[in-house]
Design a protein around this motif. Structure first.
Motif, PDB file in Angstrom:
ATOM      1  N   LEU A 252       0.970  -1.382  -0.234  1.00 12.39           N
ATOM      2  CA  LEU A 252      -0.187   0.081  -0.040  1.00 12.39           C
ATOM      3  C   LEU A 252       0.867   0.731  -0.321  1.00 12.39           C
ATOM      4  O   LEU A 252       0.277   2.485  -1.069  1.00 12.39           O
ATOM      5  CB  LEU A 252      -1.072  -0.186   1.149  1.00 12.39           C
ATOM      6  CG  LEU A 252      -1.975   0.915   1.301  1.00 12.39           C
ATOM      7  CD1 LEU A 252      -2.636   1.341   0.338  1.00 12.39           C
ATOM      8  CD2 LEU A 252      -2.746   0.924   3.000  1.00 12.39           C
ATOM      9  N   LEU A 253       2.235   1.407   0.633  1.00 14.59           N
ATOM     10  CA  LEU A 253       2.586   2.335   0.522  1.00 14.59           C
ATOM     11  C   LEU A 253       3.349   3.214  -0.401  1.00 14.59           C
ATOM     12  O   LEU A 253       3.521   3.589  -0.624  1.00 14.59           O
ATOM     13  CB  LEU A 253       3.857   1.937   1.878  1.00 14.59           C
ATOM     14  CG  LEU A 253       3.393   2.663   3.278  1.00 14.59           C
ATOM     15  CD1 LEU A 253       4.288   2.007   4.369  1.00 14.59           C
ATOM     16  CD2 LEU A 253       3.249   4.056   3.767  1.00 14.59           C
ATOM     17  N   ALA A 254       3.818   1.530  -0.904  1.00 17.74           N
ATOM     18  CA  ALA A 254       4.683   1.429  -2.619  1.00 17.74           C
ATOM     19  C   ALA A 254       3.567   2.518  -3.727  1.00 17.74           C
ATOM     20  O   ALA A 254       3.987   2.951  -4.182  1.00 17.74           O
ATOM     21  CB  ALA A 254       5.337   0.295  -2.967  1.00 17.74           C
ATOM     22  N   VAL A 255       2.773   2.096  -3.033  1.00 12.94           N
ATOM     23  CA  VAL A 255       1.096   2.561  -4.334  1.00 12.94           C
ATOM     24  C   VAL A 255       1.274   3.654  -4.459  1.00 12.94           C
ATOM     25  O   VAL A 255       0.446   4.550  -5.137  1.00 12.94           O
ATOM     26  CB  VAL A 255       0.637   1.685  -4.245  1.00 12.94           C
ATOM     27  CG1 VAL A 255      -0.792   1.745  -5.306  1.00 12.94           C
ATOM     28  CG2 VAL A 255       0.358   0.006  -4.448  1.00 12.94           C
ATOM     29  N   GLN A 256       1.009   4.388  -2.866  1.00 14.28           N
ATOM     30  CA  GLN A 256       0.421   5.670  -2.654  1.00 14.28           C
ATOM     31  C   GLN A 256       1.728   5.957  -2.898  1.00 14.28           C
ATOM     32  O   GLN A 256       1.627   7.515  -3.185  1.00 14.28           O
ATOM     33  CB  GLN A 256       0.626   5.558  -0.928  1.00 14.28           C
ATOM     34  CG  GLN A 256      -0.763   5.286  -0.445  1.00 14.28           C
ATOM     35  CD  GLN A 256      -1.124   4.765   0.224  1.00 14.28           C
ATOM     36  OE1 GLN A 256       0.180   4.983   1.233  1.00 14.28           O
ATOM     37  NE2 GLN A 256      -1.527   5.144   1.597  1.00 14.28           N
ATOM     38  N   LYS A 257       3.171   5.786  -3.210  1.00 17.32           N
ATOM     39  CA  LYS A 257       4.012   6.561  -3.756  1.00 17.32           C
ATOM     40  C   LYS A 257       4.028   6.750  -5.324  1.00 17.32           C
ATOM     41  O   LYS A 257       5.223   7.938  -5.646  1.00 17.32           O
ATOM     42  CB  LYS A 257       5.242   6.224  -3.372  1.00 17.32           C
ATOM     43  CG  LYS A 257       5.601   6.395  -1.579  1.00 17.32           C
ATOM     44  CD  LYS A 257       7.403   5.347  -1.445  1.00 17.32           C
ATOM     45  CE  LYS A 257       7.374   5.737   0.469  1.00 17.32           C
ATOM     46  NZ  LYS A 257       8.644   4.765   0.611  1.00 17.32           N
ATOM     47  N   ILE A 258       3.573   5.728  -5.749  1.00 15.87           N
ATOM     48  CA  ILE A 258       3.463   5.387  -6.951  1.00 15.87           C
ATOM     49  C   ILE A 258       2.344   6.601  -7.654  1.00 15.87           C
ATOM     50  O   ILE A 258       2.699   8.088  -8.416  1.00 15.87           O
ATOM     51  CB  ILE A 258       2.789   4.813  -7.951  1.00 15.87           C
ATOM     52  CG1 ILE A 258       4.455   3.561  -7.592  1.00 15.87           C
ATOM     53  CG2 ILE A 258       3.095   4.414  -9.327  1.00 15.87           C
ATOM     54  CD1 ILE A 258       4.287   2.157  -8.206  1.00 15.87           C
ATOM     55  N   MET A 259       1.511   6.905  -7.021  1.00 13.06           N
ATOM     56  CA  MET A 259       0.413   7.378  -7.275  1.00 13.06           C
ATOM     57  C   MET A 259      -0.043   9.318  -7.215  1.00 13.06           C
ATOM     58  O   MET A 259      -0.214  10.068  -7.759  1.00 13.06           O
ATOM     59  CB  MET A 259      -1.259   7.028  -6.991  1.00 13.06           C
ATOM     60  CG  MET A 259      -1.028   5.436  -7.199  1.00 13.06           C
ATOM     61  SD  MET A 259      -2.823   4.766  -6.717  1.00 13.06           S
ATOM     62  CE  MET A 259      -3.885   5.591  -7.709  1.00 13.06           C
ATOM     63  N   LEU A 260       1.033   9.336  -5.787  1.00 11.82           N
ATOM     64  CA  LEU A 260       0.554  10.947  -5.301  1.00 11.82           C
ATOM     65  C   LEU A 260       2.090  11.119  -5.972  1.00 11.82           C
ATOM     66  O   LEU A 260       3.415  10.327  -5.759  1.00 11.82           O
ATOM     67  CB  LEU A 260       1.221  11.162  -3.825  1.00 11.82           C
ATOM     68  CG  LEU A 260       0.078  10.738  -3.107  1.00 11.82           C
ATOM     69  CD1 LEU A 260       0.333   9.853  -1.065  1.00 11.82           C
ATOM     70  CD2 LEU A 260      -1.012  11.490  -3.267  1.00 11.82           C
ATOM     71  N   PRO A 261       1.730  12.928  -6.086  1.00 14.88           N
ATOM     72  CA  PRO A 261       3.424  13.475  -6.395  1.00 14.88           C
ATOM     73  C   PRO A 261       4.092  14.045  -5.348  1.00 14.88           C
ATOM     74  O   PRO A 261       3.924  13.208  -4.452  1.00 14.88           O
ATOM     75  CB  PRO A 261       2.687  14.662  -6.686  1.00 14.88           C
ATOM     76  CG  PRO A 261       1.466  15.028  -5.952  1.00 14.88           C
ATOM     77  CD  PRO A 261       0.844  13.687  -5.762  1.00 14.88           C
ATOM     78  N   GLY A 262       5.643  14.101  -5.494  1.00 15.98           N
ATOM     79  CA  GLY A 262       6.277  13.845  -4.725  1.00 15.98           C
ATOM     80  C   GLY A 262       6.196  15.265  -3.935  1.00 15.98           C
ATOM     81  O   GLY A 262       6.653  14.507  -2.113  1.00 15.98           O
ATOM     82  N   SER A 263       5.847  16.172  -4.086  1.00 18.60           N
ATOM     83  CA  SER A 263       5.433  17.456  -3.311  1.00 18.60           C
ATOM     84  C   SER A 263       4.345  17.372  -1.670  1.00 18.60           C
ATOM     85  O   SER A 263       3.935  17.139  -0.911  1.00 18.60           O
ATOM     86  CB  SER A 263       4.780  18.359  -3.076  1.00 18.60           C
ATOM     87  OG  SER A 263       3.465  17.910  -4.069  1.00 18.60           O
ATOM     88  N   LYS A 264       3.710  15.392  -2.065  1.00 18.78           N
ATOM     89  CA  LYS A 264       3.091  15.092  -1.033  1.00 18.78           C
ATOM     90  C   LYS A 264       3.388  13.720  -0.533  1.00 18.78           C
ATOM     91  O   LYS A 264       2.711  13.059   0.662  1.00 18.78           O
ATOM     92  CB  LYS A 264       1.414  14.563  -1.630  1.00 18.78           C
ATOM     93  CG  LYS A 264       1.107  15.724  -2.288  1.00 18.78           C
ATOM     94  CD  LYS A 264       0.572  17.349  -1.492  1.00 18.78           C
ATOM     95  CE  LYS A 264      -0.376  18.231  -2.496  1.00 18.78           C
ATOM     96  NZ  LYS A 264      -0.927  19.044  -1.277  1.00 18.78           N
ATOM     97  N   LEU A 265       4.999  14.026  -0.141  1.00 17.41           N
ATOM     98  CA  LEU A 265       5.302  11.732  -0.057  1.00 17.41           C
ATOM     99  C   LEU A 265       6.253  12.664   1.596  1.00 17.41           C
ATOM    100  O   LEU A 265       6.668  11.281   2.078  1.00 17.41           O
ATOM    101  CB  LEU A 265       6.511  11.174  -0.770  1.00 17.41           C
ATOM    102  CG  LEU A 265       5.803  11.236  -2.708  1.00 17.41           C
ATOM    103  CD1 LEU A 265       7.348  10.516  -3.058  1.00 17.41           C
ATOM    104  CD2 LEU A 265       4.749  10.523  -2.186  1.00 17.41           C
ATOM    105  N   GLY A 266       5.683  13.308   1.874  1.00 19.28           N
ATOM    106  CA  GLY A 266       6.452  13.593   3.358  1.00 19.28           C
ATOM    107  C   GLY A 266       5.655  12.346   4.117  1.00 19.28           C
ATOM    108  O   GLY A 266       6.381  11.851   4.652  1.00 19.28           O
ATOM    109  N   PHE A 267       4.688  12.722   4.094  1.00 21.02           N
ATOM    110  CA  PHE A 267       3.851  12.313   5.055  1.00 21.02           C
ATOM    111  C   PHE A 267       3.865  10.519   5.041  1.00 21.02           C
ATOM    112  O   PHE A 267       3.791   9.945   6.345  1.00 21.02           O
ATOM    113  CB  PHE A 267       2.339  12.519   5.623  1.00 21.02           C
ATOM    114  CG  PHE A 267       1.315  11.730   4.362  1.00 21.02           C
ATOM    115  CD1 PHE A 267       0.847  10.198   5.018  1.00 21.02           C
ATOM    116  CD2 PHE A 267       1.069  11.677   3.150  1.00 21.02           C
ATOM    117  CE1 PHE A 267       0.014   9.602   3.396  1.00 21.02           C
ATOM    118  CE2 PHE A 267       0.665  11.718   2.589  1.00 21.02           C
ATOM    119  CZ  PHE A 267      -0.028  10.790   2.397  1.00 21.02           C
ATOM    120  N   LEU A 268       4.207  10.375   4.092  1.00 19.65           N
ATOM    121  CA  LEU A 268       4.125   8.662   3.735  1.00 19.65           C
ATOM    122  C   LEU A 268       5.649   8.080   3.936  1.00 19.65           C
ATOM    123  O   LEU A 268       6.145   6.911   4.372  1.00 19.65           O
ATOM    124  CB  LEU A 268       4.170   7.972   2.238  1.00 19.65           C
ATOM    125  CG  LEU A 268       2.826   8.106   1.612  1.00 19.65           C
ATOM    126  CD1 LEU A 268       2.600   7.891   0.485  1.00 19.65           C
ATOM    127  CD2 LEU A 268       2.171   7.851   2.658  1.00 19.65           C
TER     128      LEU A 268
END
Length: 341
Positions: free
Chosen positions: A318-334
């Motif tokens: 799930l974390l990996a899929v979210q990293k693919i789908m979200l833009p880089g600017s939104k990855l901080g919380f992940l």
């Protein structure tokens, strides 16, 4: 005699044409370069073609190769000659000679072959050709077995040039070839050449520094290729990913492809969880990671594991899929979530 005539010619200039491959790697076509023309360009080009022909198919079993190498050791002092020799695909012809001239009776040939390679090491394309030609192990063997100081010196200088280019990534190959042990042993000797201890120390220090940098990647690569992954510190180390992300591009993203293959075929829950995590890390740290993974069907493979019976595999997928789908600017919380997991 011709070598000396060329070397002592009064007017030297740029070669207007540099040999490149046309119908085969042994034939020449031309591309322009700037600078005043060298009037001896055509004879030198023809002579280099003849010398490389002698390395490929010696006309004499005992004299042709030593004569050709001796002439090349002089001609390759000039930058245009290095370019001609390299573009004709001849650098690879020198590496096999290192393996055949390790005895005490062939020290002059070993010296001149190493001298050719050292001079070629100042030409970037030749340096790259050397890295893949088998010359590395041959040079280490020369340093190990040569009895004459001049042979050891020029072989070390060539190895130092190879190590000086970190893009070649040869530290692990040199360690595997035994250079660390050879240099340590040679440092115990007394040398008449006062520069040799300094060169040996410099090579040893550079090799040690690069080997430390590469060791974690080598361990990671071997673990991935083994097909069984564990939560070793490399997987969760941010400095590891920052330092080694470019290495994932080697051999057409070989390691990334293996990780994706594990997602497709492995039955070990721990291996699957770590593979999901590592694919996510690749997406996180590589500037084009999400697109590369998607192009290789990585997103599809990850989504298959969203319903995996093991909760850890589910979570990492799930974390990996979210990293693919979200833009880089939104990855901080992940990033915080994955580091705290």
């Amino acid at each position: 005699l011709l070598t000396q005539v060329i070397q002592t010619r009064p007017q030297k200039g740029a070669f207007v044409h540099l040999a490149t491959s046309s119908s085969s790697s042994q034939s020449s076509s031309y591309s322009s370069v700037s600078g005043p023309a060298d009037p001896a360009e055509q004879p030198i080009t023809s002579f280099l073609d003849w010398l490389s022909g002698q390395l490929r198919r010696p006309s004499s079993p005992t004299k042709a190769v030593p004569t050709a190498v001796s002439a090349l050791a002089v001609l390759l002092r000039e930058k245009p000659a290095r370019a001609l020799f390299t573009q004709a695909g001849c650098v690879q012809l020198l590496a096999p000679l290192l393996r055949s001239c390790t005895g005490p009776t062939s020290s002059q040939l070993a010296y001149e072959v190493c001298l050719c390679l050292w001079q070629l090491s100042y030409h970037k394309p030749a340096l790259q050709a050397m890295a893949t030609s088998g010359a590395v192990k041959g040079l280490v063997d020369v340093v190990k077995t040569a009895q004459k100081e001049k042979v050891v010196r020029v072989a070390l200088l060539c190895l130092r040039s190879l190590l000086a280019d970190p893009d070649l990534g040869l530290a692990s190959d040199l360690v595997e070839a035994g250079l660390q042990k050879v240099v340590t042993t040679r440092l115990l000797q007394t040398w008449g050449d006062e520069d040799l201890p300094e060169i040996l120390t410099n090579v040893a220090d550079t090799l040690r520094e690069q080997a430390v940098t590469l060791s974690s990647w080598d361990k990671y690569r071997k673990e991935v290729l083994s097909g069984s992954l564990d939560w070793s510190p490399m997987h969760t180390s941010e400095p590891f990913w920052r330092s080694n992300i470019d290495k994932f591009e080697e051999k057409d993203f070989q390691i990334l492809r293996v990780l994706l293959k594990l997602l497709e075929s492995s039955r070990e829950t721990r291996t699957l969880a770590v593979a999901c995590h590592d694919v996510g890390k690749f997406v996180e740290f590589h500037p084009h990671g999400r697109y590369i993974v998607s192009d290789l069907r990585g997103k599809e493979l990850l989504m298959r594991h969203l319903g995996h019976p093991d909760p850890e595999v589910q979570k990492r997928a799930l974390l990996a899929v979210q990293k693919i789908m979200l833009p880089g600017s939104k990855l901080g919380f992940l990033q915080a979530a994955s580091s705290g997991a």
